[in-house]
Design a protein around this motif. Structure first.
Motif, mmCIF file in Angstrom:
data_model
loop_
_atom_site.group_PDB
_atom_site.id
_atom_site.type_symbol
_atom_site.label_atom_id
_atom_site.label_comp_id
_atom_site.label_asym_id
_atom_site.label_seq_id
_atom_site.Cartn_x
_atom_site.Cartn_y
_atom_site.Cartn_z
ATOM 1 N N ASN A 145 0.823 -1.210 0.000
ATOM 2 C CA ASN A 145 0.000 0.000 0.000
ATOM 3 C C ASN A 145 0.859 1.263 0.000
ATOM 4 O O ASN A 145 0.360 2.366 0.221
ATOM 5 N N GLY A 146 2.155 1.112 -0.238
ATOM 6 C CA GLY A 146 3.053 2.260 -0.305
ATOM 7 C C GLY A 146 3.663 2.658 1.019
ATOM 8 O O GLY A 146 4.357 3.678 1.102
ATOM 9 N N HIS A 147 3.451 1.851 2.065
ATOM 10 C CA HIS A 147 4.016 2.249 3.359
ATOM 11 C C HIS A 147 5.539 2.081 3.376
ATOM 12 O O HIS A 147 6.102 1.276 2.634
ATOM 13 N N LEU A 148 6.177 2.838 4.238
ATOM 14 C CA LEU A 148 7.597 2.704 4.551
ATOM 15 C C LEU A 148 7.680 2.303 6.013
ATOM 16 O O LEU A 148 7.144 3.000 6.873
ATOM 17 N N ALA A 149 8.399 1.199 6.318
ATOM 18 C CA ALA A 149 8.273 0.554 7.625
ATOM 19 C C ALA A 149 6.782 0.348 7.828
ATOM 20 O O ALA A 149 6.114 -0.178 6.929
ATOM 21 N N PHE A 150 6.197 0.781 8.953
ATOM 22 C CA PHE A 150 4.743 0.700 9.101
ATOM 23 C C PHE A 150 4.114 2.088 9.122
ATOM 24 O O PHE A 150 3.061 2.295 9.732
ATOM 25 N N ASN A 151 4.735 3.051 8.440
ATOM 26 C CA ASN A 151 4.141 4.377 8.294
ATOM 27 C C ASN A 151 3.089 4.300 7.198
ATOM 28 O O ASN A 151 3.414 4.218 6.012
ATOM 29 N N GLU A 152 1.828 4.314 7.603
ATOM 30 C CA GLU A 152 0.725 3.941 6.728
ATOM 31 C C GLU A 152 0.160 5.120 5.929
ATOM 32 O O GLU A 152 0.263 6.285 6.349
ATOM 33 N N PRO A 153 -0.442 4.833 4.757
ATOM 34 C CA PRO A 153 -1.083 5.881 3.971
ATOM 35 C C PRO A 153 -2.098 6.667 4.790
ATOM 36 O O PRO A 153 -2.885 6.095 5.548
ATOM 37 N N GLY A 154 -2.050 7.969 4.645
ATOM 38 C CA GLY A 154 -2.973 8.852 5.345
ATOM 39 C C GLY A 154 -2.543 9.209 6.746
ATOM 40 O O GLY A 154 -3.005 10.200 7.302
ATOM 41 N N ALA A 155 -1.660 8.417 7.335
ATOM 42 C CA ALA A 155 -1.211 8.667 8.705
ATOM 43 C C ALA A 155 0.275 9.007 8.778
ATOM 44 O O ALA A 155 0.723 9.587 9.772
ATOM 45 N N ALA A 156 1.038 8.656 7.756
ATOM 46 C CA ALA A 156 2.478 8.914 7.767
ATOM 47 C C ALA A 156 2.749 10.408 7.870
ATOM 48 O O ALA A 156 2.108 11.215 7.195
ATOM 49 N N ASP A 157 3.705 10.767 8.711
ATOM 50 C CA ASP A 157 4.054 12.169 8.933
ATOM 51 C C ASP A 157 5.471 12.392 8.426
ATOM 52 O O ASP A 157 6.441 11.922 9.023
ATOM 53 N N PHE A 158 5.585 13.124 7.311
ATOM 54 C CA PHE A 158 6.900 13.367 6.719
ATOM 55 C C PHE A 158 7.780 14.275 7.589
ATOM 56 O O PHE A 158 8.990 14.344 7.366
ATOM 57 N N ALA A 159 7.184 14.979 8.545
ATOM 58 C CA ALA A 159 7.938 15.887 9.403
ATOM 59 C C ALA A 159 7.841 15.482 10.873
ATOM 60 O O ALA A 159 7.983 16.316 11.760
#
Length: 261
Positions: A145-159
């Motif tokens: 689903n495009g996650h990096l580690a378990f940083n999930e779509p819609g919830a991942a915080d780039f900052a």
């Protein structure tokens, strides 16, 4: 359009496309060896974050054929489920122990240990270890689903100011774990995990991303051809000139490639 044995840029990201999963894994192993070797020569040691999972096996197996001064390397990993024993077949600690710790005997392996007690305290402990000195290399993949580690779509915080936190898994991520053979059904997958955040993963001097297999093709197409936003966390790679993405023919098959390379 099919591209093989090509290297080019998408935004600031360097992308390599190889004929097969094994070729991509071998190229990534060569790249990792050069990066780790340079860190050891320049600073006397290397600090490396390593992803787990089926998609990383070709890369990790290829590491056996390259020269790496493992006795100077400290290894971290990216995530671990809450409520899962370290010896469970699906434990990421077990994956790292068997595929990296036992295979290569690095100087040190730092494990995320959610069973130590309070998960928030464990996030703080692991973050402190990560921040003790700069990271030299992050070796990671991309989720279906495009996650990096378990940083999930819609919830991942780039900052995100945090480098490790408790994350709730999406149904898509839980289903991926079932499809990869780690759990019998989605209900058996722990609903939460401790995960490194995206700023932690991308803080390394060098980032390599190994993504083989057809099942990852939609996520890779979205990451490379779509906008940079957290609906596809992997899209943030477009903005990182110190990152290199290794694909095979299958994972790259849905990307709208440039007319010339």
């Amino acid at each position: 359009m099919t591209i093989s044995d090509s290297t080019f840029a998408v935004g600031e990201l360097t992308v390599e496309v190889h004929p097969s999963e094994q070729a991509a894994g071998s190229a990534a192993a060569d790249f990792a060896a050069a990066t780790i070797g340079a860190a050891v020569r320049d600073r006397g040691a290397a600090r490396v974050v390593v992803a787990t999972g089926n998609s990383q096996l070709a890369f990790v197996h290829a590491l056996a054929g390259v020269d790496i001064p493992w006795d100077r390397v400290t290894v971290f990993h990216m995530d671990e489920y809450l409520g899962l024993d370290a010896d469970h077949p699906a434990s990421f600690r077990r994956w790292i122990r068997e595929n990296v710790g036992i295979s290569f005997s690095p100087a040190r392996v730092e494990y995320i240990q959610p069973d130590r007690g309070d998960p928030e305290a464990e996030c703080g402990r692991y973050e402190a270890l990560l921040r003790e000195a700069p990271l030299d290399l992050t070796c990671m993949g991309v989720g279906e689903n495009g996650h990096l580690a378990f940083n999930e779509p819609g919830a991942a915080d780039f900052a995100d100011e945090r480098w490790a936190r408790v994350i709730e898994l999406t149904p898509e991520s839980r289903r991926q774990q079932v499809n990869e053979g780690h759990f019998p059904d989605p209900q058996s997958v722990p609903p939460a995990a401790i995960s490194l955040t995206i700023p932690a993963l991308l803080s390394s001097r060098t980032v390599q991303v190994v993504v083989p297999e057809l099942r990852k093709a939609p996520a890779i197409a979205r990451a490379l051809n779509g906008p940079v936003d957290n609906s596809c966390p992997a899209s943030i790679l477009q903005r990182h000139g110190h990152a290199r993405l290794f694909l095979d023919q299958q994972s790259s098959s849905q990307v709208a490639w440039p007319a010339t390379t």
